[in-house]
Design an enzyme around this catalytic site. Structure first.
Site, PDB file in Angstrom:
ATOM      1  N   ASN A 185     -35.512   9.306 -45.848  1.00  0.00           N
ATOM      2  CA  ASN A 185     -35.339   8.098 -45.050  1.00  0.00           C
ATOM      3  C   ASN A 185     -36.663   7.411 -44.725  1.00  0.00           C
ATOM      4  OD1 ASN A 185     -36.230   9.973 -43.158  1.00  0.00           O
ATOM      5  ND2 ASN A 185     -34.956   9.158 -41.534  1.00  0.00           N
TER       6      ASN A 185
ATOM      7  N   TRP B 150     -27.398   8.743 -44.876  1.00  0.00           N
ATOM      8  CA  TRP B 150     -28.760   9.172 -45.173  1.00  0.00           C
ATOM      9  C   TRP B 150     -29.809   8.302 -44.478  1.00  0.00           C
ATOM     10  CZ3 TRP B 150     -24.794   8.076 -48.494  1.00  0.00           C
ATOM     11  CH2 TRP B 150     -24.166   9.171 -49.082  1.00  0.00           C
ATOM     12  N   ASP B 151     -29.400   7.464 -43.524  1.00  0.00           N
ATOM     13  CA  ASP B 151     -30.322   6.556 -42.838  1.00  0.00           C
ATOM     14  C   ASP B 151     -30.994   5.610 -43.829  1.00  0.00           C
ATOM     15  OD1 ASP B 151     -31.754   5.354 -40.809  1.00  0.00           O
ATOM     16  OD2 ASP B 151     -33.307   6.873 -40.750  1.00  0.00           O
ATOM     17  N   MET B 152     -30.204   5.024 -44.714  1.00  0.00           N
ATOM     18  CA  MET B 152     -30.728   4.085 -45.697  1.00  0.00           C
ATOM     19  C   MET B 152     -30.664   2.652 -45.171  1.00  0.00           C
ATOM     20  SD  MET B 152     -31.968   5.723 -48.178  1.00  0.00           S
ATOM     21  CE  MET B 152     -32.064   7.449 -48.618  1.00  0.00           C
TER      22      MET B 152
END
Length: 802
Positions: free
Chosen positions: A603, A483-485
């Site tokens: 994000n 999740w582009d964390m």
């Protein structure tokens, strides 16, 4: 004049209104059928029928139109209150338009032609009651504040607690986060809650560095200047450094690195053009210490005893004489180190450091931004430590080979595509540790080919030994991140009072909303962290972690529901509901899918690179969480070409060359361009770090500069950039989407003052004391290309009026 002609003309207005209601009803009916087929609310289908029939009756001049519309309005009011209660902004798309049309129908010009002479106006009475009920609901909602927390901090200090960050003059701001601890806390106390309203502009300086026609879309002024060595040091999006007089804003010197396009036709292929900051190193600070080898300090012989380290957008690390702005020719190759060494090939702009390096007594340490979701063959996320005087490589930490920190051999290449660290370091020289907020291995939304080494250190915090680069400990905040964390914010170091005594803590704010509080010497949790079950079901070739770590101290929003979908009108709200029901959403950490998944928080983050600020004396954190939903949809590799070229990191298909899927990643917006989920989208809040409880939380900012009509409605808007706090009990934020710098009372969150800015200020402001003894607050207002805020080149300082 004939009676028939007069009657015909009198019916014209009801007929026109009837046509409008018929069209509205048919549109709502069509959307309502679609929504009901997706398992959504039946309201829109039923309301569409009611509005359409009302329209037909108006066209036919039937008084039954009044009674039917009264029923539609009354039922809509009951439905709205059942769904969202007395929440003003949630009631607006549900009732505002219907309420206004109800009033129109009650006007004599619309109502009288429907009533035959002598007929009892039953419909008029019913409609009047329905309008009054809807109006009362709207009025009552003005006195509620859903989602807000009202509270009051009852202390000015915690006994025995003090600011333990590295010492510096109270009036200086030596590092990006004021100190290497990244606390963003100033001991200055001249500005207080009692006088903050007296802040006025002291001076304005314009850098002259404005976005050009060949610049990338994300040309941003995210700079937090330094105040040290009697000067202010500002860096611009095109990597220029300017030294200013702190009292007057007059330019003292300027350095222009003359950026190379790295063989790109222009800058448009680059993802970013930004400089968050520069770094200052002063040999005199370490003059009384010896180096690890026992040698005397280099301060005696260095030609540049005070240095500014500048990362450039064309992949260089430059050392400048802080007094003159001239390059320190004893560093690297006549003042610069080429960071392309051992990196391998990359697209122009695809690798460089957007954030300032860290400095210690002997080292300058730098990471790098890697463009997301372009391919599986991108540069390494290596961290490199260079001798602060000579520029010689001392060690390198490559998360693809985390145990080998020996300087890489000539001709070798660091591990391609390993997780990177693009944000700001925190440093504890007493413990001899360097703290890295880590990203993940690209592509962000597909992890089927990630290596065990890349998984180990991704999306977490890694602590390295300063002298050797060896890993001392690490803690992962998102397992198998899809999740582009990335951990975007600079870690914050402070001494924290706990039930078990005072502990050296590191606080890491994250995109998913948790603030992880760890013992910075060991990596053990101080605030409990629990592994919680999350949705499963990744695409073919990938997998998901069964659980994710959640801190007890968090600002994670409640999971979205269909009723949370929002709009300015019932129609764009209906579109958002259809979008919501059409996509996959099982709560936080819903896996990416071919169907399209909602990512909430997105994000953009609850917390991004702005991080948080703390008051170590009061033992509180001051934060600006955002709640914004995004949507991601995986695109099979064979279908990517048909989707058209990638436009930016949030526009078009991200190709992920080498992976089986590309991805479309974008905010979840209504047709009006506003977020699909209901406001508020941005808050200010304070946390008692001794109890982990929220003290207060208020929505923050207006839509003045982001809505079609520039009305300063206080809805709570997202912010990009951080806060700082002061001993005077006042905190500041400038990063909201509207163009303001604001001051807040840290005890209760009350807004004390706001200053209108000439451009967006998606950055972290700072404060310092001038030679005149006055406390200044300074902000860079240059705008943000990706967020669409107004761009400029302003550096503005404020102080209290005389």
């Amino acid at each position: 004049m004939s009676t028939d002609g007069a009657l015909s003309r009198s019916r014209l207005l009801p007929s026109l209104l009837g046509i409008l209601l018929l069209l509205m009803g048919l549109a709502m009916l069509a959307g309502g059928i679609k929504l009901s087929m997706l398992g959504g609310s039946l309201y829109y289908l039923l309301a569409g029928i009611g509005l359409a029939l009302t329209g037909v009756l108006l066209i036919a001049a039937r008084r039954a139109a009044l009674g039917l519309y009264a029923l539609v309005l009354f039922a809509s009011t009951l439905w709205a209150l059942w769904e969202v209660g007395l929440d003003w902004w949630q009631l607006v798309p549900r009732l505002a338009m219907l309420f206004a049309l109800g009033i129109v129908l009650l006007l004599p010009w619309f109502r009288r032609p429907l009533l035959r002479e002598g007929a009892a106006p039953m419909g008029t009475g019913a409609l009047s009651v329905a309008v009054v009920i809807a109006g009362v609901a709207a009025l009552a909602s003005q006195f509620t504040n859903p989602g807000e927390i009202k509270g009051q901090l009852d202390r000015d200090s915690v006994p025995g607690m003090a600011n333990t960050a590295p010492a510096m003059p109270d009036g200086d701001w030596n590092s990006y986060g004021r100190s290497a601890h990244g606390d963003r806390y100033s001991p200055l106390a001249q500005i207080t809650p009692q006088n903050a309203h007296k802040l006025v502009p002291a001076w304005t300086y314009r850098t002259g560095d404005l976005p050009g026609p060949n610049d990338p879309g994300e040309t941003t002024a995210e700079n937090t200047p330094l105040k040290v060595n009697g000067m202010l040091y500002v860096c611009t999006p095109h990597s220029q450094v300017i030294a200013l007089d702190p009292d007057t804003g007059k330019e003292i010197w300027r350095f222009d690195p003359k950026l190379s396009t790295q063989n790109a036709a222009n800058f448009k292929g680059w993802a970013h053009m930004t400089c968050r900051g520069v770094t200052y190193h002063d040999d005199a600070v370490y003059a009384s210490e010896k180096s690890p080898t026992g040698s005397a300090s280099a301060a005696v012989t260095s030609a540049c005893p005070r240095r500014i380290f500048l990362p450039t957008a064309d992949t260089r690390l430059i050392a400048l004489n802080a007094d003159t702005g001239k390059m320190c020719e004893d560093f690297g190759d006549k003042g610069q180190v080429d960071l392309r060494a051992n990196i391998g090939g990359f697209t122009a702009g695809g690798y460089y450091s957007t954030s300032p390096p860290a400095v210690t007594k002997d080292l300058v340490v730098i990471g790098g931004h890697v463009t997301d979701n372009v391919s599986t063959d991108e540069p390494s996320g290596v961290i490199r430590a260079f001798d602060v005087h000579t520029g010689k490589l001392v060690w390198n930490w490559d998360s693809g080979k985390p145990d080998d920190t020996t300087p890489i051999a000539e001709g070798k290449t660091y591990t391609r595509n390993s997780p990177n660290m693009w944000s700001m370091f925190a440093v504890d020289e007493k413990l001899g540790m360097l703290y890295l907020p880590m990203g993940n291995q690209t592509p962000d939304q597909f992890g089927g080919a990630r290596t065990p080494e890349s998984e180990l250190h991704a999306a977490g915090l890694t602590a390295l030994d300063i002298a050797t680069g060896k890993v001392r400990w690490h803690f992962q905040f998102t397992h198998h991140d899809l999740w582009d964390m990335d951990v975007g914010g600079q870690p914050t170091l402070m001494d924290l009072k706990t039930a078990g005594g005072v502990k050296p803590a590191v606080l890491a704010s994250t995109k998913q909303g948790s603030i992880y509080v760890l013992d910075r010497s060991t990596g053990q949790a101080i605030v409990p962290i629990n592994e919680v079950p999350v949705p499963q079901g990744a695409v073919e070739g990938d997998h998901t972690s069964p659980t994710q770590p959640k801190s007890d101290l968090n600002f994670m929003p409640p999971p979205l529901k269909e009723r949370d979908m929002w709009g300015v009108t019932p129609f764009d709200q209906l579109v958002c509901r259809i979008t919501f029901k059409s996509m996959r959403y099982d709560g936080p950490f819903t896996p990416p899918s071919l169907q399209g998944s909602i990512v909430y928080p997105g994000n953009f983050g609850v917390f991004d690179w702005g991080g948080i600020s703390v008051d170590p004396v009061r033992q509180i954190a001051f934060v600006n969480p955002d709640w914004m939903a995004f949507k991601s949809k995986l695109i099979p590799a064979a279908e990517i070409a048909a989707q058209g070229p990638r436009k930016s990191e949030t526009e078009g298909v991200q190709p992920n060359k080498g992976a089986p899927y590309g991805v479309v990643l974008e905010p979840l917006l209504s047709p009006m361009g506003l977020p699909c989920q209901a406001p508020a989208w941005g808050y200010m809040a304070a946390v008692d770090l001794t109890t982990h409880e929220k003290i207060w939380m208020h929505k923050n900012g207006t839509v003045r500069d982001s809505s079609p009509v520039p009305i300063p409605l206080s809805m709570g808007v997202p912010s990009l950039g951080g806060t700082f706090t002061t001993a005077g009990g006042v905190a500041f934020l400038s990063g909201t989407l509207d163009q303001y710098l604001r001051a807040y009372d840290v005890k209760n969150g009350k807004q004390l003052w706001e200053g209108r800015l000439p451009a967006g200020a998606q950055t972290t402001p700072m404060t310092y004391a001038g030679k005149d003894g006055k406390q200044y607050v300074l902000v860079v207002a240059g705008g943000h290309g990706s967020l669409g805020t107004k761009q400029g080149d302003y550096v503005i300082a404020y102080k209290l009026s005389e």
